[in-house]
Design an enzyme around this catalytic site. Structure first.
Site, PDB file in Angstrom:
ATOM      1  N   ASP A  61       0.861  -1.243   0.035  1.00 37.46           N
ATOM      2  CA  ASP A  61       0.124  -0.016  -0.129  1.00 37.46           C
ATOM      3  C   ASP A  61       0.891   1.458   0.047  1.00 37.46           C
ATOM      4  O   ASP A  61       0.687   2.417  -0.729  1.00 37.46           O
ATOM      5  CB  ASP A  61      -0.854   0.022   1.296  1.00 37.46           C
ATOM      6  CG  ASP A  61      -2.052  -0.951   1.062  1.00 37.46           C
ATOM      7  OD1 ASP A  61      -2.255  -1.511  -0.110  1.00 37.46           O
ATOM      8  OD2 ASP A  61      -2.624  -1.712   2.122  1.00 37.46           O
ATOM      9  N   CYS A  62       1.930   1.224   0.728  1.00 32.68           N
ATOM     10  CA  CYS A  62       2.740   2.556   0.770  1.00 32.68           C
ATOM     11  C   CYS A  62       3.922   2.291  -0.284  1.00 32.68           C
ATOM     12  O   CYS A  62       4.682   3.633  -0.470  1.00 32.68           O
ATOM     13  CB  CYS A  62       3.223   2.483   2.229  1.00 32.68           C
ATOM     14  SG  CYS A  62       3.770   1.146   3.082  1.00 32.68           S
ATOM     15  N   TYR A  63       4.334   1.150  -0.580  1.00 32.96           N
ATOM     16  CA  TYR A  63       5.163   1.180  -1.821  1.00 32.96           C
ATOM     17  C   TYR A  63       4.647   0.285  -2.913  1.00 32.96           C
ATOM     18  O   TYR A  63       4.689  -0.730  -3.300  1.00 32.96           O
ATOM     19  CB  TYR A  63       6.608   0.451  -1.109  1.00 32.96           C
ATOM     20  CG  TYR A  63       7.355   1.217  -0.336  1.00 32.96           C
ATOM     21  CD1 TYR A  63       8.234   2.267  -0.662  1.00 32.96           C
ATOM     22  CD2 TYR A  63       7.259   0.763   0.915  1.00 32.96           C
ATOM     23  CE1 TYR A  63       8.768   2.656   0.313  1.00 32.96           C
ATOM     24  CE2 TYR A  63       8.201   1.550   1.796  1.00 32.96           C
ATOM     25  CZ  TYR A  63       8.736   2.543   1.553  1.00 32.96           C
ATOM     26  OH  TYR A  63       9.601   3.052   2.336  1.00 32.96           O
TER      27      TYR A  63
END
Lengths: 136, 387
Positions: B130-132
């Site tokens: 989700d963040c990468y």
């Protein structure tokens, strides 16, 4: 009298001529065969040390050239990227001919190409791969 | 008993340009006619150096974040695998790492290419989070695009090293070079009386925090090196007669020079890196003066047969004998060759001497000394559980 090493490359058609015999008889050159690779019908390569009068050696080399033999001084066939050398000494470990030695004062590499016998052990022994020998 | 000098006093003299700095070879020469007491009074710092293959070396790299960002879970630099278990864009590239398909180009070559300002292809894969969110990136990096580029070598500058010979009938290829059959050559690796850890064999002045010359810039000793062994047999001059202590070092690769770091490939062995290290040794007292006075004739090392299992010891020789070009092993005269560069080590010792004399290099007292009485475990094979 001078002594000098030459690399001879024979084309397929000159492989059966007694060329070195003529060097001895006609030009009074003492020859010493240091390395020979002969593939009949294909090509042959020879490392020869020629010892004799300078003008006789010149004539002998001309004689070989006239017989379609490529004849070049050994030092022209050895390529060493000296400027990249780090003087580690690895090549001197394998050079039993004594062409590659360390100067015991400066510990820099010294290369006397005229002592080379084209064993080619320095080529893989150099960790920087700075040697190339054009023998064949 | 002459006055004991402190690090502060020596640094004061260095700053004022009044300090007497000699290389370890110069002080060994001086010691032929001058005793340690006088050397302790006259000499403030002695520079030592080595330039040899140090396989346990590598670099920490931070690539910076791309947009969209990627959590790099598999990383290749010019095809060479790098460590992927350090956050999203941190990595460590080991000098000896390589793609088995291309064994003559390895981590050391990537480090050298970056150091020389060349572009290097970075390829990385991630699973996407989700963040990468990104799963793949392929781009070019160079020394200016990356953030940190730090040389961190877990084991360097071995205190002494063995002489390698080969008694078998077959040529063998080793990290000590090509060993001819029938003991027709012998190779040795340290710079003898110029070698850093041989000039402070009890490690009184070399410890955590020691400022050193590393790859052409100032670096530091950060820990004892791996395989740190202080209980190996010593000779009458207090010097171990085989490989013993080691150091872990760190420094900023962005400040280093390709002149003092060199990637190498040993035929049928693999990639390694020559690392230039120089260590200043403060002459605090007569004892240190005595230590740095050691000469090649007093430093001994073991001759090992690299062709035979267990590398049995065949003899013991001095560096004076090794540097003479021949040693005697089991009554046989054997030709010797170095495999580390004494010429370059001398250049490093001279360069470090200049830095000290010009007041641009401060000596540092170790924050903590290395452990004493250490020895090594070998790897025991216990039965691993199946499934």
């Amino acid at each position: 009298m001078i002594k000098k090493r030459y690399v001879l490359n024979f084309p397929p058609e000159s492989g059966d001529k007694p060329l070195s015999y003529h060097l001895v008889r006609d030009y009074d050159i003492r020859i010493n065969i240091l390395k020979a690779e002969v593939y009949p019908g294909k090509r042959g390569s020879l490392l020869l040390e020629l010892q004799g009068k300078k003008e006789n050696i010149e004539k002998g080399v001309q004689y070989l050239t006239d017989h379609q033999v490529i004849c070049e001084p050994l030092d022209k066939r050895i390529h060493f990227q000296e400027e990249k050398c780090i003087d580690c000494g690895n090549c001197t470990a394998v050079c039993f001919a004594g062409a590659l030695t360390m100067n015991r004062e400066s510990w820099k590499l010294e290369f006397d190409k005229n002592k080379c016998v084209v064993c080619e052990l320095c080529i893989p022994a150099c960790p920087l791969h700075l040697f190339e020998i054009d023998f064949r | 008993m002459p006055k004991i000098k402190t690090y502060q006093e020596i640094n004061q003299k260095l700053k004022q340009g009044k300090a007497v700095v000699l290389t370890a070879e110069e002080v060994s020469q001086m010691a032929q006619t001058v005793g340690p007491e006088e050397i302790a009074e006259k000499v403030d710092v002695v520079t030592t150096a080595t330039f040899g293959a140090m396989c346990s070396s590598g670099a920490i790299i931070n690539f910076g974040h791309a947009s969209p960002p990627i959590r790099m879970e598999k990383i290749r630099l010019n095809g060479v695998p790098c460590y992927e278990g350090l956050a999203a864009v941190d990595s460590y590239i080991g000098a000896t790492a390589c793609d088995p398909e291309n064994p003559s180009y390895g981590g050391a070559h990537v480090i050298q290419d970056l150091l020389e300002g060349k572009d290097v292809v970075l390829e990385a894969w991630g699973k996407g989070t989700d963040c990468y969110p990104r799963k793949y990136i392929k781009t070019k990096i160079n020394i200016n695009t990356i953030n940190e580029f730090t040389l961190f070598n877990p084991r360097n500058a071995y205190q002494n090293y063995n002489v390698a010979v080969n008694t078998t009938s077959k040529m063998i290829h080793t990290y000590m070079g090509t060993l001819l059959p029938g003991m027709r050559n012998a190779t040795y690796s340290t710079s003898g009386e110029l070698s850093p850890l041989l000039n402070d064999p009890d490690l009184r002045t070399i410890g955590i925090g020691t400022r050193i010359f590393l790859g052409g810039t100032q670096g530091f000793v950060v820990w004892n090196g791996t395989q740190f062994h202080t209980t190996k047999p010593k000779n009458e001059y207090g010097v171990p007669v085989t490989n013993a202590a080691t150091i872990a070092v760190i420094g900023n690769l962005k400040e280093m020079s390709p002149e003092y770091l060199q990637a190498v490939y040993y035929e049928k062995y693999g990639v390694s890196m020559f690392v230039g290290i120089g260590i200043p040794i403060p002459i605090l007292d007569e004892e240190m003066a005595r230590r740095v006075s050691i000469a090649n004739s007093q430093i001994e090392t073991s001759v090992l047969d690299y062709g035979t299992d267990g590398t049995p010891k065949l003899g013991q020789v001095t560096y004076q004998e090794l540097q003479s070009g021949f040693i005697k092993v089991n009554g046989k005269k054997v030709r010797t060759a170095p495999v580390s560069s004494l010429a370059k080590a001398r250049k490093i010792a001279a360069e470090l001497k200049k830095w000290l004399q010009n007041g641009i290099f401060e000596i540092s007292q170790p924050v903590q000394l290395f452990p004493k009485n250490t020895s090594l475990n070998s790897l025991k094979e216990t039965e691993a559980e199946n499934d």
